[in-house]
Design a protein around this motif. Sequence first.
Motif, short mmCIF file in Angstrom:
data_model
loop_
_atom_site.label_atom_id
_atom_site.label_comp_id
_atom_site.label_asym_id
_atom_site.label_seq_id
_atom_site.Cartn_x
_atom_site.Cartn_y
_atom_site.Cartn_z
N LEU A 159 -24.51 63.81 9.19
CA LEU A 159 -24.09 63.07 10.38
C LEU A 159 -22.87 62.16 10.17
CD1 LEU A 159 -27.62 62.08 11.71
CD2 LEU A 159 -26.08 63.81 12.66
N SER A 160 -22.62 61.73 8.93
CA SER A 160 -21.56 60.74 8.70
C SER A 160 -20.14 61.21 9.04
CB SER A 160 -21.61 60.20 7.28
OG SER A 160 -21.42 61.23 6.35
N PRO A 161 -19.83 62.51 9.05
CA PRO A 161 -18.48 62.88 9.49
C PRO A 161 -18.20 62.48 10.95
CG PRO A 161 -19.45 64.69 8.28
CD PRO A 161 -20.55 63.68 8.50
N ASP A 162 -19.25 62.40 11.77
CA ASP A 162 -19.06 62.11 13.19
C ASP A 162 -19.61 60.77 13.64
OD1 ASP A 162 -17.87 64.68 13.80
OD2 ASP A 162 -19.88 65.52 13.51
N TYR A 163 -20.50 60.17 12.85
CA TYR A 163 -21.18 58.96 13.29
C TYR A 163 -21.20 57.90 12.19
CZ TYR A 163 -22.81 62.39 16.63
OH TYR A 163 -22.86 63.39 17.56
N GLU A 164 -21.31 56.66 12.63
CA GLU A 164 -21.52 55.54 11.72
C GLU A 164 -23.01 55.47 11.46
OE1 GLU A 164 -20.03 53.00 9.28
OE2 GLU A 164 -18.68 53.79 10.81
N CYS A 165 -23.45 55.77 10.25
CA CYS A 165 -24.88 55.86 9.94
C CYS A 165 -25.36 54.65 9.15
CB CYS A 165 -25.17 57.12 9.13
SG CYS A 165 -24.79 58.65 10.00
N MET A 166 -26.51 54.12 9.55
CA MET A 166 -27.22 53.11 8.76
C MET A 166 -28.60 53.67 8.50
SD MET A 166 -26.20 49.36 10.20
CE MET A 166 -26.78 48.55 8.71
N THR A 167 -29.20 53.25 7.39
CA THR A 167 -30.51 53.77 7.03
C THR A 167 -31.50 52.64 6.77
OG1 THR A 167 -29.98 53.88 4.67
CG2 THR A 167 -29.52 55.86 5.99
N ALA A 168 -32.78 52.98 6.96
CA ALA A 168 -33.88 52.08 6.63
C ALA A 168 -34.98 52.94 6.04
CB ALA A 168 -34.36 51.35 7.88
N THR A 169 -35.72 52.38 5.08
CA THR A 169 -36.79 53.15 4.45
C THR A 169 -38.18 52.76 4.95
OG1 THR A 169 -36.77 51.62 2.58
CG2 THR A 169 -35.47 53.65 2.36
N SER A 170 -38.25 51.89 5.97
CA SER A 170 -39.53 51.52 6.57
C SER A 170 -39.28 51.06 8.00
CB SER A 170 -40.18 50.38 5.80
OG SER A 170 -39.43 49.19 5.96
N SER A 171 -40.33 51.07 8.81
CA SER A 171 -40.17 50.61 10.19
C SER A 171 -39.87 49.10 10.22
CB SER A 171 -41.41 50.94 11.03
OG SER A 171 -42.57 50.40 10.45
N ARG A 172 -40.41 48.37 9.27
CA ARG A 172 -40.13 46.92 9.21
C ARG A 172 -38.64 46.67 8.94
NH1 ARG A 172 -43.99 43.18 5.97
NH2 ARG A 172 -43.95 41.65 7.60
N GLU A 173 -38.09 47.39 7.97
CA GLU A 173 -36.66 47.26 7.67
C GLU A 173 -35.82 47.69 8.87
OE1 GLU A 173 -33.31 48.86 4.46
OE2 GLU A 173 -35.33 49.68 4.37
N ALA A 174 -36.24 48.76 9.54
CA ALA A 174 -35.51 49.26 10.72
C ALA A 174 -35.50 48.22 11.84
CB ALA A 174 -36.14 50.56 11.20
N GLU A 175 -36.62 47.55 12.05
CA GLU A 175 -36.67 46.53 13.09
C GLU A 175 -35.75 45.37 12.77
OE1 GLU A 175 -40.83 45.64 13.74
OE2 GLU A 175 -41.16 47.60 14.65
N PHE A 176 -35.65 45.00 11.51
CA PHE A 176 -34.73 43.95 11.09
C PHE A 176 -33.28 44.37 11.36
CE2 PHE A 176 -32.06 41.99 7.79
CZ PHE A 176 -32.29 40.65 8.05
N ILE A 177 -32.94 45.60 11.03
CA ILE A 177 -31.58 46.12 11.25
C ILE A 177 -31.27 46.18 12.75
CG2 ILE A 177 -30.14 48.21 11.04
CD1 ILE A 177 -31.53 48.69 8.30
N LEU A 178 -32.24 46.58 13.56
CA LEU A 178 -32.02 46.66 15.01
C LEU A 178 -31.69 45.30 15.62
CD1 LEU A 178 -34.75 49.12 16.38
CD2 LEU A 178 -32.27 49.43 16.36
N ARG A 179 -32.25 44.24 15.08
CA ARG A 179 -31.97 42.91 15.61
C ARG A 179 -30.54 42.47 15.33
NH1 ARG A 179 -37.52 42.09 14.51
NH2 ARG A 179 -37.27 41.40 12.37
N LYS A 180 -29.91 43.07 14.31
CA LYS A 180 -28.58 42.64 13.91
C LYS A 180 -27.46 43.61 14.31
CE LYS A 180 -29.98 39.69 10.15
NZ LYS A 180 -29.95 38.52 10.98
#
Length: 140
Positions: free
Chosen positions: A35-56
């Motif tokens: 996906l990175s050739p077309d999109y800015e990708c961020m990753t998370a290895t847990s739903s807790r980490e993902a929720e933290f990233i979504l807030r920012k």
Amino acid sequence: MSSTPAESPTPAAPRAAILLVDDEESLLDIFVSALSPDYECMTATSSREAEFILRKNSFKVVIADHLMPGGNGMSFLVRAREEYPHMQRVLVTGYMKPEMLLRSVNEAALFRYLLKPVSLTELVNVTAEAVKLHDLSVKG
């Protein structure tokens, strides 16, 4: 005769941001590579980490694995729908039981679900469709 410049005179539009959530880092690496050739990708290895990233950060699409330690992807996507209704949600799962399919439609309002093993072509196509739907929902 003058030559045309190689660079476009207008700056490129910012790339759509995608959040990928999976406890298997090797799978995240494969998804990011696709996906990175077309999109800015961020990753998370847990739903807790993902929720933290979504807030920012702001994302057009979130792609989450279903079974992860410390919380499943479906519950995460249900919560994400409540807080970020325009963000498109894609669930990756090894199997889709009928009751899970019903919940994915009713509670998480998934854009799509992908069955493992995920075809990278399908991943790229579904992501592109989800980004378009996000943009339409924001404009509409």
